[in-house]
Design a protein around this motif. Structure first.
Motif: not given
Length: 152
Positions: A60-73
């Protein structure tokens, strides 16, 4: 009945009593062993569950990090787009001030720019809505994990 016979019978009864006591103690020890074994098995199961939960948490942490990165982009792209729109609006305003004589031409350009800005603003709203939904989903997932972790 002789004295040796009485003593022998007493010795046998005494030994029988001692054997019954030892048998009772052995049964008690066996129950203790079974109880400890059951507790260890339960602990092993809890450990396996905790290990599995940790694995899911890391996923989940890995998926959340990807989602956060996408949101930041997405947010970064929106900021860039906003800046471009501000520059275009400023340029349009400056142009309008300089060309007051050409009202008819400027009016048409302003109307087109306003349409572009309205479209861009709508796109921005949609992207912000998607980013908000993603963050809301992430928060909900984090709350769920927090509850799951707090159970251990």
């Amino acid at each position: 009945v002789t004295a040796t016979s009485d003593t022998s019978t007493a010795d046998i009864e005494s030994r029988d009593e001692a054997l019954r006591n030892m048998n009772g103690m052995l049964k008690e020890r066996k129950q203790q062993f079974e109880s400890i074994k059951s507790a260890l098995d339960a602990e092993k199961e809890q450990h396996a569950k905790a290990k599995n939960n940790l694995k899911r948490l890391l996923e989940f942490k890995t998926k959340a990090a990807v989602k956060i990165k996408k949101a930041a982009e997405t947010i970064s792209a929106l900021k860039k787009r906003d800046e471009q729109l501000r520059k275009r609006l400023k340029q349009a305003n400056e142009k309008e001030a300089k060309t007051v004589v050409q009202t008819r031409i400027d009016t048409k350009a302003v109307v087109q720019l306003a349409g572009t800005i309205a479209e861009s603003s709508e796109k921005r709203k949609q992207l912000l809505s998607k980013a908000k939904a993603g963050c809301s989903s992430l928060k909900s997932s984090l709350d769920g994990l927090k509850n799951m972790v707090s159970q251990f």
